[in-house]
Scaffold this active site. Structure first.
Site, mmCIF file in Angstrom:
data_model
loop_
_atom_site.group_PDB
_atom_site.id
_atom_site.type_symbol
_atom_site.label_atom_id
_atom_site.label_comp_id
_atom_site.label_asym_id
_atom_site.label_seq_id
_atom_site.Cartn_x
_atom_site.Cartn_y
_atom_site.Cartn_z
ATOM 1 N N HIS A 65 0.866 -1.177 0.000
ATOM 2 C CA HIS A 65 0.000 0.000 0.000
ATOM 3 C C HIS A 65 0.902 1.226 0.000
ATOM 4 C CE1 HIS A 65 -3.777 2.148 0.739
ATOM 5 N NE2 HIS A 65 -3.012 2.988 1.404
ATOM 6 N N CYS A 66 0.859 2.006 -1.058
ATOM 7 C CA CYS A 66 1.724 3.178 -1.201
ATOM 8 C C CYS A 66 1.122 4.343 -0.414
ATOM 9 C CB CYS A 66 1.863 3.558 -2.667
ATOM 10 S SG CYS A 66 2.862 5.031 -2.936
ATOM 11 N N PHE A 67 1.860 4.823 0.579
ATOM 12 C CA PHE A 67 1.357 5.918 1.391
ATOM 13 C C PHE A 67 1.564 7.270 0.723
ATOM 14 C CE2 PHE A 67 1.751 2.568 4.528
ATOM 15 C CZ PHE A 67 0.501 2.639 5.105
ATOM 16 N N GLY A 70 -1.512 6.904 -1.549
ATOM 17 C CA GLY A 70 -2.699 6.512 -0.810
ATOM 18 C C GLY A 70 -3.490 5.427 -1.511
ATOM 19 N N TYR A 71 -2.786 4.521 -2.177
ATOM 20 C CA TYR A 71 -3.435 3.505 -2.990
ATOM 21 C C TYR A 71 -2.565 2.255 -3.012
ATOM 22 C CZ TYR A 71 -6.809 2.416 -6.695
ATOM 23 O OH TYR A 71 -7.845 1.895 -7.423
#
Length: 158
Positions: A65-67, A70-71
């Site tokens: 999950h790429c912070f 946000g996805y």
């Protein structure tokens, strides 16, 4: 401008691509060999699909999950994530090199005092070595280097 267009363009494509695999027709009943059952989605999913608790969906070949975006990063948007990270890295290096040259021109030659005031920008101002303008530029440069190192550290240890 080139870097900004590529970074935001790839980020937009990353979040606009469907990563869930809703188009896959899943077998009903017991999960066949190579498939697994997700109790949260109440559906059978192909191998290497994982449920993301933050997005609350199952993602095909979920990487993480790429912070920053946000996805979730999965099978369908992984190439956009790699392109985005590449352009962020090149833009950070480019900006820090040119900003460091500007700071070196403003501060003069970087001896022991220059390096110390670069690492701790407020020290030069407190002891009267730098004026407010030079301290502000040095602080912004320090923040740029710090944010870049945090970004590269995030990529290294994720």
């Amino acid at each position: 401008m080139w870097f900004a267009v590529n970074i935001y363009g790839n980020m937009y494509k990353m979040v606009s691509v469907d990563i869930t695999g809703r188009h896959i027709i899943s077998p009903t009943g017991d999960a066949p060999k190579g498939w697994k059952y997700c109790p949260d989605c109440v559906k059978n999913w192909p191998e290497r699909s994982h449920h993301c608790p933050l997005c609350d969906v199952c993602v095909l070949k979920r990487d993480h999950h790429c912070f920053f975006a946000g996805y979730c990063v999965g099978y369908h948007n992984h190439r956009y994530y790699v392109a985005m990270v590449f352009y962020i890295s090149v833009a950070a290096i480019y900006g820090n090199i040119f900003n460091f040259e500007f700071v070196r021109d403003v501060k003069g030659e970087l001896g022991i005092w220059g390096i110390l005031s670069f690492l701790l920008p407020h020290v030069g101002f407190l002891f009267g070595g730098d004026d407010f303008y030079v301290t502000g530029i040095t602080m912004l440069t320090f923040i740029g280097f710090y944010c870049s190192s945090c970004f590269f550290g995030y990529l290294e240890f994720r």
